[in-house]
Design a protein around this motif. Structure first.
Motif, PDB file in Angstrom:
ATOM      1  N   GLY A   6     -60.681 149.818  -9.165  1.00  0.00           N
ATOM      2  CA  GLY A   6     -61.717 150.579  -8.486  1.00  0.00           C
ATOM      3  C   GLY A   6     -62.937 150.770  -9.360  1.00  0.00           C
ATOM      4  O   GLY A   6     -62.901 150.576 -10.580  1.00  0.00           O
ATOM      5  N   VAL A   7     -64.026 151.162  -8.715  1.00  0.00           N
ATOM      6  CA  VAL A   7     -65.301 151.447  -9.378  1.00  0.00           C
ATOM      7  C   VAL A   7     -65.631 152.915  -9.147  1.00  0.00           C
ATOM      8  O   VAL A   7     -65.492 153.419  -8.026  1.00  0.00           O
ATOM      9  CB  VAL A   7     -66.429 150.564  -8.804  1.00  0.00           C
ATOM     10  CG1 VAL A   7     -67.785 150.972  -9.375  1.00  0.00           C
ATOM     11  CG2 VAL A   7     -66.147 149.093  -9.076  1.00  0.00           C
ATOM     12  N   VAL A   8     -66.081 153.583 -10.195  1.00  0.00           N
ATOM     13  CA  VAL A   8     -66.585 154.951 -10.077  1.00  0.00           C
ATOM     14  C   VAL A   8     -68.109 154.880 -10.104  1.00  0.00           C
ATOM     15  O   VAL A   8     -68.698 154.368 -11.057  1.00  0.00           O
ATOM     16  CB  VAL A   8     -66.086 155.847 -11.225  1.00  0.00           C
ATOM     17  CG1 VAL A   8     -66.503 157.309 -10.979  1.00  0.00           C
ATOM     18  CG2 VAL A   8     -64.579 155.744 -11.376  1.00  0.00           C
ATOM     19  N   GLY A   9     -68.745 155.394  -9.055  1.00  0.00           N
ATOM     20  CA  GLY A   9     -70.204 155.310  -8.962  1.00  0.00           C
ATOM     21  C   GLY A   9     -70.889 156.358  -9.822  1.00  0.00           C
ATOM     22  O   GLY A   9     -71.538 157.268  -9.310  1.00  0.00           O
ATOM     23  N   GLU A  10     -70.783 156.197 -11.115  1.00  0.00           N
ATOM     24  CA  GLU A  10     -71.312 157.206 -12.042  1.00  0.00           C
ATOM     25  C   GLU A  10     -72.832 157.189 -12.145  1.00  0.00           C
ATOM     26  O   GLU A  10     -73.435 158.209 -12.489  1.00  0.00           O
ATOM     27  CB  GLU A  10     -70.695 157.007 -13.433  1.00  0.00           C
ATOM     28  CG  GLU A  10     -69.218 157.339 -13.472  1.00  0.00           C
ATOM     29  CD  GLU A  10     -68.604 157.231 -14.850  1.00  0.00           C
ATOM     30  OE1 GLU A  10     -67.553 157.854 -15.058  1.00  0.00           O
ATOM     31  OE2 GLU A  10     -69.160 156.512 -15.714  1.00  0.00           O
ATOM     32  N   ALA A  25     -69.395 145.827  -5.272  1.00  0.00           N
ATOM     33  CA  ALA A  25     -67.979 146.051  -5.591  1.00  0.00           C
ATOM     34  C   ALA A  25     -67.086 145.263  -4.643  1.00  0.00           C
ATOM     35  O   ALA A  25     -66.076 144.673  -5.060  1.00  0.00           O
ATOM     36  CB  ALA A  25     -67.663 147.544  -5.519  1.00  0.00           C
ATOM     37  N   GLU A  26     -67.444 145.236  -3.375  1.00  0.00           N
ATOM     38  CA  GLU A  26     -66.665 144.466  -2.407  1.00  0.00           C
ATOM     39  C   GLU A  26     -66.742 142.971  -2.713  1.00  0.00           C
ATOM     40  O   GLU A  26     -65.723 142.263  -2.660  1.00  0.00           O
ATOM     41  CB  GLU A  26     -67.155 144.757  -1.001  1.00  0.00           C
ATOM     42  CG  GLU A  26     -66.337 144.080   0.079  1.00  0.00           C
ATOM     43  CD  GLU A  26     -66.689 144.597   1.469  1.00  0.00           C
ATOM     44  OE1 GLU A  26     -65.870 145.352   2.039  1.00  0.00           O
ATOM     45  OE2 GLU A  26     -67.786 144.247   1.974  1.00  0.00           O
ATOM     46  N   ALA A  31     -60.970 147.091  -5.241  1.00  0.00           N
ATOM     47  CA  ALA A  31     -60.275 147.695  -4.107  1.00  0.00           C
ATOM     48  C   ALA A  31     -60.992 148.921  -3.573  1.00  0.00           C
ATOM     49  O   ALA A  31     -60.964 149.179  -2.362  1.00  0.00           O
ATOM     50  CB  ALA A  31     -58.849 148.077  -4.513  1.00  0.00           C
ATOM     51  N   THR A  32     -61.613 149.702  -4.482  1.00  0.00           N
ATOM     52  CA  THR A  32     -62.166 150.993  -4.070  1.00  0.00           C
ATOM     53  C   THR A  32     -63.509 151.263  -4.739  1.00  0.00           C
ATOM     54  O   THR A  32     -63.787 150.792  -5.847  1.00  0.00           O
ATOM     55  CB  THR A  32     -61.223 152.153  -4.446  1.00  0.00           C
ATOM     56  OG1 THR A  32     -60.968 152.118  -5.850  1.00  0.00           O
ATOM     57  CG2 THR A  32     -59.919 152.085  -3.688  1.00  0.00           C
ATOM     58  N   LEU A  33     -64.316 152.058  -4.053  1.00  0.00           N
ATOM     59  CA  LEU A  33     -65.472 152.716  -4.650  1.00  0.00           C
ATOM     60  C   LEU A  33     -65.206 154.208  -4.574  1.00  0.00           C
ATOM     61  O   LEU A  33     -64.913 154.737  -3.485  1.00  0.00           O
ATOM     62  CB  LEU A  33     -66.764 152.389  -3.899  1.00  0.00           C
ATOM     63  CG  LEU A  33     -67.985 153.197  -4.362  1.00  0.00           C
ATOM     64  CD1 LEU A  33     -68.420 152.794  -5.767  1.00  0.00           C
ATOM     65  CD2 LEU A  33     -69.149 153.042  -3.379  1.00  0.00           C
ATOM     66  N   THR A  34     -65.292 154.901  -5.701  1.00  0.00           N
ATOM     67  CA  THR A  34     -65.040 156.336  -5.725  1.00  0.00           C
ATOM     68  C   THR A  34     -66.263 157.076  -6.247  1.00  0.00           C
ATOM     69  O   THR A  34     -67.087 156.514  -6.971  1.00  0.00           O
ATOM     70  CB  THR A  34     -63.826 156.670  -6.609  1.00  0.00           C
ATOM     71  OG1 THR A  34     -64.117 156.347  -7.968  1.00  0.00           O
ATOM     72  CG2 THR A  34     -62.592 155.911  -6.148  1.00  0.00           C
ATOM     73  N   LEU A  35     -66.361 158.341  -5.858  1.00  0.00           N
ATOM     74  CA  LEU A  35     -67.446 159.198  -6.326  1.00  0.00           C
ATOM     75  C   LEU A  35     -66.872 160.501  -6.860  1.00  0.00           C
ATOM     76  O   LEU A  35     -65.862 161.010  -6.355  1.00  0.00           O
ATOM     77  CB  LEU A  35     -68.434 159.488  -5.197  1.00  0.00           C
ATOM     78  CG  LEU A  35     -69.231 158.304  -4.658  1.00  0.00           C
ATOM     79  CD1 LEU A  35     -70.110 158.753  -3.501  1.00  0.00           C
ATOM     80  CD2 LEU A  35     -70.082 157.649  -5.748  1.00  0.00           C
ATOM     81  N   ARG A  36     -67.552 161.047  -7.867  1.00  0.00           N
ATOM     82  CA  ARG A  36     -67.184 162.341  -8.428  1.00  0.00           C
ATOM     83  C   ARG A  36     -67.697 163.464  -7.522  1.00  0.00           C
ATOM     84  O   ARG A  36     -68.407 163.215  -6.543  1.00  0.00           O
ATOM     85  CB  ARG A  36     -67.764 162.474  -9.841  1.00  0.00           C
ATOM     86  CG  ARG A  36     -67.215 161.448 -10.829  1.00  0.00           C
ATOM     87  CD  ARG A  36     -67.857 161.624 -12.190  1.00  0.00           C
ATOM     88  NE  ARG A  36     -67.387 160.644 -13.154  1.00  0.00           N
ATOM     89  CZ  ARG A  36     -66.306 160.791 -13.918  1.00  0.00           C
ATOM     90  NH1 ARG A  36     -65.591 161.905 -13.830  1.00  0.00           N
ATOM     91  NH2 ARG A  36     -65.946 159.853 -14.787  1.00  0.00           N
ATOM     92  N   SER A 297     -66.254 152.512 -14.700  1.00  0.00           N
ATOM     93  CA  SER A 297     -67.592 152.949 -14.319  1.00  0.00           C
ATOM     94  C   SER A 297     -68.371 151.802 -13.699  1.00  0.00           C
ATOM     95  O   SER A 297     -68.160 150.624 -14.038  1.00  0.00           O
ATOM     96  CB  SER A 297     -68.324 153.465 -15.558  1.00  0.00           C
ATOM     97  OG  SER A 297     -69.696 153.657 -15.287  1.00  0.00           O
ATOM     98  N   ASP A 298     -69.303 152.142 -12.807  1.00  0.00           N
ATOM     99  CA  ASP A 298     -70.151 151.088 -12.248  1.00  0.00           C
ATOM    100  C   ASP A 298     -70.973 150.384 -13.329  1.00  0.00           C
ATOM    101  O   ASP A 298     -71.382 149.228 -13.151  1.00  0.00           O
ATOM    102  CB  ASP A 298     -71.044 151.630 -11.135  1.00  0.00           C
ATOM    103  CG  ASP A 298     -71.873 152.837 -11.556  1.00  0.00           C
ATOM    104  OD1 ASP A 298     -71.743 153.315 -12.694  1.00  0.00           O
ATOM    105  OD2 ASP A 298     -72.663 153.330 -10.719  1.00  0.00           O
TER     106      ASP A 298
END
Length: 314
Positions: A6-10, A25-26, A31-36, A297-298
């Motif tokens: 996954g990627v964290v959109g920091e 990311a796709e 597999a995933t994009l996540t946000l804090r 991280s992105d």
């Protein structure tokens, strides 16, 4: 379990950042994009509101899963968390993953005028919230009377055909136990400190400590009926042809000193060297500890893509 990433959109600050990061990311087969979930810049800069932003990211993609890493429980009543999770799962076509945590950033609480209760109280609230949220997302008519929350005959609409995967981010023994009992995914972290920060201690990242934390998750999962829990970790890879030199650089940047390079090489949360070496490290550490879901991280998304290509689904 098979690997997924996954990627964290920091560094996502605008709608344009969000959509371009999600689409890229796709394309790279994450597999995933996540946000804090933060109200203040913290260490990562200003953040978009996660549930709204993730709805837009899901609409801009077709396969990418979207998730929170993680919602601070104290910022929302669990009934509203369940309602928004059910809605986002529906509009994304079942691509949402709900991450929850107890909240830890004291400065944020204080600047928002929220009481920063002792860890015991915050974790008590999270456990009650987990019970309510899972019941509602399982489609149950939910009645609950706890110390912190009460609901009476509540249901959620739309009812997900399958409850969205639940991730609990955890660093302490009690939190890791909650992850084992309630979560589908345990996000293993360094422990949060009473002063409202995250521990930067080197010992929090050593193999024996991580093995102990994984053991607490598994012990709780077994006691809860032998549940299968995916193990996850957020990592910041350091690329370079020489793993030891890359490890020494990490050790210096983190304030642990160049003499700690050998310890960095063995840290389950630290991956150094060329992509092929990192892929080998991940396979070995899955065998030893069980981690199969890694997030980066992105800022590292492009550089880490060769590792994703080597390991995805294996």
């Amino acid at each position: 379990m098979d690997f997924r990433f996954g990627v964290v959109g920091e560094s996502v600050r605008t709608a344009g950042d969000l959509l371009s990061t999600a689409r890229r990311a796709e394309e790279l087969d994450y597999a995933t994009l996540t946000l804090r979930d933060h109200l203040i810049p913290d260490g990562f800069g200003d953040q978009l509101a996660p549930m709204v932003a993730l709805t837009a990211a899901a609409a801009a993609t077709t396969r990418l899963r979207v998730g929170t890493l993680v919602l601070a429980n104290d910022y929302r009543h669990p009934a509203f968390v369940a309602k928004e999770a059910a809605t986002l799962d529906a509009v994304s076509g079942g691509r949402f993953e709900l991450g929850l945590g107890a909240g830890w950033l004291r400065e944020e609480y204080e600047r928002a005028g929220l009481p920063f209760d002792p860890a015991r109280v915050r974790v008590d609230r999270l456990e009650e919230s987990l019970r309510i949220v899972t019941s509602l997302l399982d489609g149950e008519k939910t009645t609950f009377a706890g110390e912190h929350y009460r609901v009476d005959g509540l249901t959620v609409h739309p009812v997900p055909p399958r409850r969205p995967p639940l991730l609990v981010g955890a660093g302490s023994r009690r939190m890791l136990g909650l992850a084992g009992r309630y979560a589908d995914i345990a996000g293993v972290l360094p422990r949060a400190l009473p002063n409202g920060t995250i521990s930067d201690e080197l010992t929090e990242r050593l193999p024996d400590t991580i093995a102990r934390k994984v053991g607490w998750v598994r012990e709780a999962a077994e006691a809860a009926g032998g549940r299968d829990v995916e193990l996850s970790m957020l990592v910041y890879p350091a690329f370079g042809p020489d793993p030891r030199r890359a490890a020494a650089k990490v050790a210096v940047l983190r304030g642990w000193g160049a003499s700690s390079a050998g310890l960095v090489l063995d840290m389950p949360s630290q991956f150094v060297g060329p992509p092929e070496h990192i892929a080998e490290q991940m396979a070995a550490r899955r065998e030893r500890f069980g981690f199969s879901y890694y997030l980066v991280s992105d800022a590292d998304m492009e550089a880490f893509a060769p590792v994703v290509a080597l390991l995805n689904g294996r």
